[in-house]
Write an enzyme that holds these catalytic residues in place. Structure first.
Site, PDB file in Angstrom:
ATOM      1  N   GLN A   1     165.501   5.807  44.678  1.00  0.00           N
ATOM      2  CA  GLN A   1     164.165   5.570  45.261  1.00  0.00           C
ATOM      3  C   GLN A   1     163.915   4.099  45.558  1.00  0.00           C
ATOM      4  O   GLN A   1     163.043   3.771  46.366  1.00  0.00           O
ATOM      5  CB  GLN A   1     163.061   6.088  44.325  1.00  0.00           C
TER       6      GLN A   1
ATOM      7  N   ASN B   1     160.739   8.549  40.847  1.00  0.00           N
ATOM      8  CA  ASN B   1     160.404   9.223  42.109  1.00  0.00           C
ATOM      9  C   ASN B   1     158.973   9.746  42.153  1.00  0.00           C
ATOM     10  O   ASN B   1     158.391   9.864  43.220  1.00  0.00           O
ATOM     11  CB  ASN B   1     161.388  10.372  42.369  1.00  0.00           C
TER      12      ASN B   1
ATOM     13  N   CYS C   1     161.002  20.731  44.364  1.00  0.00           N
ATOM     14  CA  CYS C   1     162.039  21.572  43.773  1.00  0.00           C
ATOM     15  C   CYS C   1     162.369  22.684  44.745  1.00  0.00           C
ATOM     16  O   CYS C   1     161.557  23.046  45.584  1.00  0.00           O
ATOM     17  CB  CYS C   1     161.663  22.049  42.373  1.00  0.00           C
TER      18      CYS C   1
ATOM     19  N   THR D   1     172.376  12.919  44.253  1.00  0.00           N
ATOM     20  CA  THR D   1     172.679  13.847  43.145  1.00  0.00           C
ATOM     21  C   THR D   1     174.152  13.743  42.769  1.00  0.00           C
ATOM     22  O   THR D   1     174.501  13.629  41.583  1.00  0.00           O
ATOM     23  CB  THR D   1     172.343  15.297  43.578  1.00  0.00           C
TER      24      THR D   1
ATOM     25  N   SER E   1     171.061   6.787  48.022  1.00  0.00           N
ATOM     26  CA  SER E   1     171.087   7.989  48.860  1.00  0.00           C
ATOM     27  C   SER E   1     170.581   7.680  50.263  1.00  0.00           C
ATOM     28  O   SER E   1     169.585   6.969  50.430  1.00  0.00           O
ATOM     29  CB  SER E   1     170.198   9.055  48.207  1.00  0.00           C
TER      30      SER E   1
ATOM     31  N   HIS F   1     169.160   9.613  52.726  1.00  0.00           N
ATOM     32  CA  HIS F   1     167.917  10.135  53.308  1.00  0.00           C
ATOM     33  C   HIS F   1     166.670   9.519  52.695  1.00  0.00           C
ATOM     34  O   HIS F   1     165.571   9.750  53.168  1.00  0.00           O
ATOM     35  CB  HIS F   1     167.884  11.668  53.259  1.00  0.00           C
TER      36      HIS F   1
END
Ligand code: PLP
Length: 368
Positions: free
Chosen positions: A170, A142, A309, A74, A190, A192
């Site tokens: 992704q 994603n 979310c 993000t 990213s 994770h």
């Protein structure tokens, strides 16, 4: 009868942790110095940090000096839009992740075709005009796993003097990703999503640029991102990324088998363009996504619908709506296989899914 073990099929929300990442994180945590300190412990921490930078940069075919560690995907997307977007018109794909959509809320959005890939004609039309644009497109979606034709989009961007940022969050760890081959000006990844921990990500730049940070702080990351680096998370990220490419597990035969069996019992596959090997998005006409999620969760099978979310709610998917799937947009689940998935996981999922498919109303008048 005992409870079945958890079956985790939600790797696009977060990958299962890789043991190599845990080991690297513990070693980095024990190193304990601050990479900015000049004494021996600081230098040891700095050396771990720079090793991690080199590993990730080399996997992405990037110049190590142009890799900026961030707190995740993000932040990497937000930093790219902030730094590359200054003084430019922002143009984004309509199926981008919320991190891009919210960092570019006044951007012009480009539609996708029904297979989920970006409409290149519409992109070209948007690139005409002044001032030159900055475009943000994801490499892999994603929710559907659909891969956008980034190299073609990059060529268009070059023709019109636009900059291109690619959200490869992704894709990294699942397919080869090279900033140079994609022709991107910047790229976000990213930790994770590759089996490392949450809290580390990176922004890569294709060329040297003057820093334009979101957080200036103490000038770390060559002035691009202030704040002491999250060394254990970064070390875990690099170790996970390295093993993802060194020991690849081609999940596409398992994914394809799931898709075939699901279609046989009435599912519709959403996103038929080229896709990530681990992802399939399946809609069951007449059965709300939430109902499917709950039915599977009761069998301890964990999948998701739409993007994860923070409220934990199942919102209608803007991605599937953009693909003109009508009511199916509220009836789709995403199965995203983790790196360790085996065929027996697929068999267990399909067994449960066949039961869920029986919830579908026999007559769906007026739907098709
Ligand atoms: N971009 C895409 C395509 C994603 O799927 C995600 C997370 O789901 C992000 C960005 C955000 O990454 P992070 O969770 O590291 O902030």
């Amino acid at each position: 009868m005992g409870t079945a073990a958890s079956l985790y099929l939600d790797a696009n929300a977060t990958e299962l942790p890789r043991p190599e990442a845990r080991e690297a994180m513990l070693a980095a945590f024990d190193a304990s110095g601050n990479p900015s300190s000049v004494h021996g412990m600081g230098r040891a921490a700095r050396s771990l940090l720079e090793q991690a930078r080199e590993r990730i940069a080399s996997l992405l075919g990037a110049d190590v000096r142009r890799l900026i560690f961030t707190g995740g995907g993000t932040e990497a997307n937000a930093l790219a839009l902030h730094a590359l977007g200054a003084g430019r018109r922002l143009v984004i794909g309509c199926t981008e992740h919320e991190s891009v959509r919210s960092a570019a809320s006044d951007a012009m959005t480009i539609p996708v075709l029904s297979d989920g890939t970006i409409d290149l004609d519409a992109l070209e039309a948007a690139l005409r005009g002044e001032p030159p644009a900055m475009v943000a497109l994801m490499l892999a979606n994603n929710e559907t796993g659909v891969l956008h034709p980034i190299a073609q989009a990059a060529a268009l961007c070059r023709n019109y003097g636009a900059l291109l940022h690619v959200d490869a969050v992704q894709a990294f760890g699942r397919i080869p990703v090279s900033i140079a081959e994609l022709g991107a000006d910047s790229l976000a990844v990213s930790g994770h999503k590759v089996g490392g921990p949450m809290g580390a990500g990176a922004l890569l730049l294709a060329t040297d640029r003057a820093p334009l940070p979101l957080i200036a702080g103490g000038g770390q990351e060559s002035g691009w991102r202030g704040g002491s680096q999250a060394l254990p998370a970064i070390a875990g990220f690099a170790a996970a990324a390295q093993v993802a490419y060194a020991v690849p597990n081609d999940l596409s035969p398992i994914r394809d088998w799931i898709a075939r069996r699901a279609v046989e019992v009435g599912a519709v596959e959403c996103g038929t363009g080229p896709r990530l090997p681990n992802t399939v998005c399946l809609a069951l006409p007449g059965v709300a996504a939430q109902t499917q999620l709950i039915a599977l969760d009761m069998k301890n099978i964990h999948v998701s619908a739409g993007a994860a979310c923070s409220s934990g709610k199942v919102a209608r998917s803007h991605v599937l709506e953009a693909m003109a799937l009508g009511p199916l947009a509220g009836e789709a689940i995403r199965v995203s296989l983790p790196w360790s998935a085996q065929m027996e996981d697929a068999v267990r999922f399909v067994e449960a899914y066949v039961a869920v498919a029986k919830l579908a109303p026999v007559h769906l008048s007026g739907r098709f």
